[in-house]
Write a protein that holds these residues in place. Structure first.
Motif, PDB file in Angstrom:
ATOM      1  N   HIS A 180      24.478  35.158  79.708  1.00 29.29           N
ATOM      2  CA  HIS A 180      24.966  35.694  78.433  1.00 29.29           C
ATOM      3  C   HIS A 180      23.928  35.503  77.328  1.00 29.29           C
ATOM      4  N   ASN A 181      23.958  36.408  76.353  1.00 24.45           N
ATOM      5  CA  ASN A 181      23.052  36.344  75.188  1.00 24.45           C
ATOM      6  C   ASN A 181      21.607  36.116  75.604  1.00 24.45           C
ATOM      7  N   THR A 218      18.786  39.147  71.692  1.00 26.48           N
ATOM      8  CA  THR A 218      19.538  39.296  70.445  1.00 26.48           C
ATOM      9  C   THR A 218      19.774  40.789  70.183  1.00 26.48           C
ATOM     10  N   ASP A 219      20.691  41.065  69.262  1.00 25.63           N
ATOM     11  CA  ASP A 219      20.941  42.457  68.868  1.00 25.63           C
ATOM     12  C   ASP A 219      19.648  43.130  68.402  1.00 25.63           C
ATOM     13  N   ASN A 266      23.779  42.485  75.527  1.00 25.03           N
ATOM     14  CA  ASN A 266      22.803  41.391  75.394  1.00 25.03           C
ATOM     15  C   ASN A 266      22.773  40.433  76.588  1.00 25.03           C
TER      16      ASN A 266
END
Ligand SMILES: O=C(O)CCC(=O)C(=O)O
Ligand SMILES: [Fe+2]
Length: 416
Positions: free
Chosen positions: A224-225, A228-229, A362
Motif C-alpha cells: 500500500h502507498n 504518492t498522488d 498508489n
C-alpha cells in the motif's frame, strides 16, 4: 470505422463480462439480470440514455461480424426505441426503423427463430410494401414454417455466445471480474497476513510499508502507498506524449490484439529523476536488481472504458518471444503500480489461483512469474478486467532473471 467498431465491441465486452442487461444500458443503468428484479452493479450520478440509432450502430457492428447473439438484443432495443419515436427519421441518424427491423429479422432467422423473423419482416413489408427483397424473405420464412410445423420454434433457441479463444477460462475470469476483490480472507486461509514490511532495509526500517499477502501459491503481495498522488500524476504526465495502442507478442513480432485494449508508453531512465527513484524503491522492497537491462523500462498503461487485458502470462512461453531480446533471461517477476483508482471494474484477476485484486490507487502488486528452477509458473495466469466506469492507469516494471543470481537463488529441490 475502426473506432466505431472498437466502441461497439467494448460495449458488448462489458455486457458479457459483467452480465449486463442491454435494456438497462440503453437507459443509462448498469444492471445485472437476476431472479426477480435486475440488480444495480453501479449507480452513475447521471444516467445517459441511448437512442434507437445508438443501439442500431452497435447491433449493426455485431451483425456485420456474423455475431447474431449480440446483434439480437441491441437491434431489439433499437427497434423498440425507433418505434417509440414513431419511426420518424432524424437527420443525425444513420439508421431507420426499417433498417433495424431488417437486420433484426435476419439475425433472428440466423439464430433459428423463423416465426419471429417472419413477423418482423411482415412489419417491415407493411412499412415498405415495394421492397422486393423483403417480400422474398417473407415468402421464404413462410415456406420454412410450413415445412417445419412439427418443430416447435421458441424465442431464444440456439442463442449461444460466440466462441472466444479463452473459452476455457472464461467463466472463472468473469466471476473474478464481477466480484470486487475476491481474495480469500485471512480467516479462510490462516497463512495469509498483513504486516509492516521492512525487508531489513534501513530506509524501510524508518518507514515500513503496509504489505498485504494476497496469495502464497503463486506468491502475490500488495504494497500500500507505494507512491504518492503527486508521483502518480507525474508519471502519467510524463507518459502522455508517448502513449500508443498497446501491442502483444505474436511470434517474434508485436501487434495489436482484441485481447489487450489499452494505450501504453515506455519511460526511459532519462525521462525524469523519478525513474531512478522508482527503481531504487522497487529494489529496496523486492531485494532485486532492477537496473537496466535487468529491469525493463517502466511501462505506463492507460485503459479507457471497455479497456482490458484478457488472461495471459507476463513471462515468455516461447523461445522466440521479444522478451528475450534484452538477453537477460525471462521475466522473473512483475511489479505493477496502480497509478489511479477506477469507479467500477478493472480488477486484476488471477485465474488459476482464483482470486482478484481491486484497483487500489498508489498501491503496487508484486508476484513471481517463474519458479526458482526458471520454469514459468502457470498459476500466474492473470488479467486486467474491463473498465466499466472510469479510467485506469497502471505502471509495470518487469524484472528479468539475470542480475538476480544471488538475490533469488535456486532451491535444493530442482522441482521447486
Ligand atoms: O491491468 C491490470 O490489472 C493487469 C495488467 C497486466 O497484467 C499487464 O500489463 O501485463
Ligand atoms: Fe500481465
Amino acid at each position: 470505422m475502426e473506432d466505431l467498431q472498437g466502441a461497439a465491441k467494448a460495449l458488448m465486452r462489458l455486457q458479457d463480462v459483467y452480465a449486463l442487461q442491454v435494456g438497462s444500458l440503453t437507459r443509462g443503468r448498469f444492471q445485472r439480470a437476476a431472479r426477480g428484479d435486475p440488480v444495480d452493479i453501479y449507480r452513475p450520478a447521471v444516467s445517459v440514455p441511448l437512442s434507437g440509432d445508438d443501439c442500431f450502430l452497435v447491433g449493426k457492428v455485431a451483425y456485420e461480424l456474423g455475431d447474431f447473439y449480440h446483434s439480437v438484443p441491441w437491434l431489439e432495443e433499437s427497434v423498440r426505441l425507433f418505434r417509440g419515436s414513431g419511426g420518424a427519421w432524424r437527420p443525425e441518424n444513420q439508421g431507420t426503423l426499417e433498417d433495424a427491423l431488417d437486420h433484426l429479422a435476419f439475425s433472428h432467422f440466423k439464430e433459428g427463430n423463423v416465426s419471429y423473423a417472419l413477423s418482423l419482416s411482415q412489419e417491415l413489408l407493411h412499412r415498405d410494401p415495394m421492397n422486393g427483397r423483403v417480400l422474398q424473405n417473407v415468402e421464404k420464412y413462410e415456406t420454412l414454417l410450413v415445412q417445419s410445423t412439427s418443430l416447435p420454434v421458441s424465442q431464444g433457441v440456439g442463442m449461444r455466445r460466440p466462441n472466444s479463444t479463452a473459452l476455457r477460462t472464461r467463466n472463472t475470469y468473469e466471476r473474478l471480474c464481477q466480484t470486487r476483490g475476491s481474495q480469500p480472507k485471512h480467516y479462510e486461509n490462516q497463512r495469509l497476513f498483513c504486516d509492516y514490511f521492512t525487508n531489513g532495509d534501513p530506509v524501510l526500517l524508518l518507514q515500513p510499508i503496509r504489505r498485504e499477502v494476497q496469495s502464497l501459491q503463486p506468491y502475490v503481495v500488495l504494497y500500500h502507498n507505494f507512491i504518492t498522488d503527486k508521483e502518480a500524476e507525474d508519471i502519467k504526465t510524463l507518459s502522455q506524449q508517448g502513449l500508443r495502442r498497446s501491442v502483444v507478442a505474436s511470434g517474434e513480432k508485436q501487434e495489436t490484439a482484441d485481447y489487450r485494449i489499452s494505450k501504453s508508453a515506455w519511460l526511459k531512465d532519462s525521462a525524469s529523476v523519478l525513474m531512478g527513484q522508482m527503481d531504487r524503491r522497487i529494489a529496496r522492497l523486492t531485494g532485486l536488481n532492477v537496473r537496466t537491462p535487468y529491469g525493463e523500462y517502466l511501462q505506463v498503461v492507460n485503459y479507457g472504458i471497455g479497456g482490458h487485458y484478457e488472461p495471459h502470462f507476463d513471462h515468455a512461453t516461447s523461445a522466440s518471444s521479444p522478451v528475450f531480446k534484452l538477453k537477460t533471461g525471462n521475466r522473473v517477476a512483475t511489479f505493477m503500480i496502480y497509478l489511479s483508482s477506477v469507479e467500477a471494474g478493472g480488477s486484476t484477476a488471477f485465474i488459476y489461483a482464483n482470486f482478484s485484486v481491486p484497483v487500489v490507487k498508489n498501491a503496487a502488486l508484486f508476484w513471481w512469474n517463474l519458479h526458482r528452477n526458471g520454469r514459468g509458473d502457470e498459476d500466474t495466469l492473470h488479467a486486467g478486467c474491463p473498465v466499466l466506469v472510469g479510467d485506469k492507469w497502471v505502471a509495470n516494471k518487469w524484472i528479468h532473471e539475470h542480475g538476480q543470481e544471488f538475490r533469488r537463488r535456486c532451491a535444493l529441490d530442482p522441482e521447486e
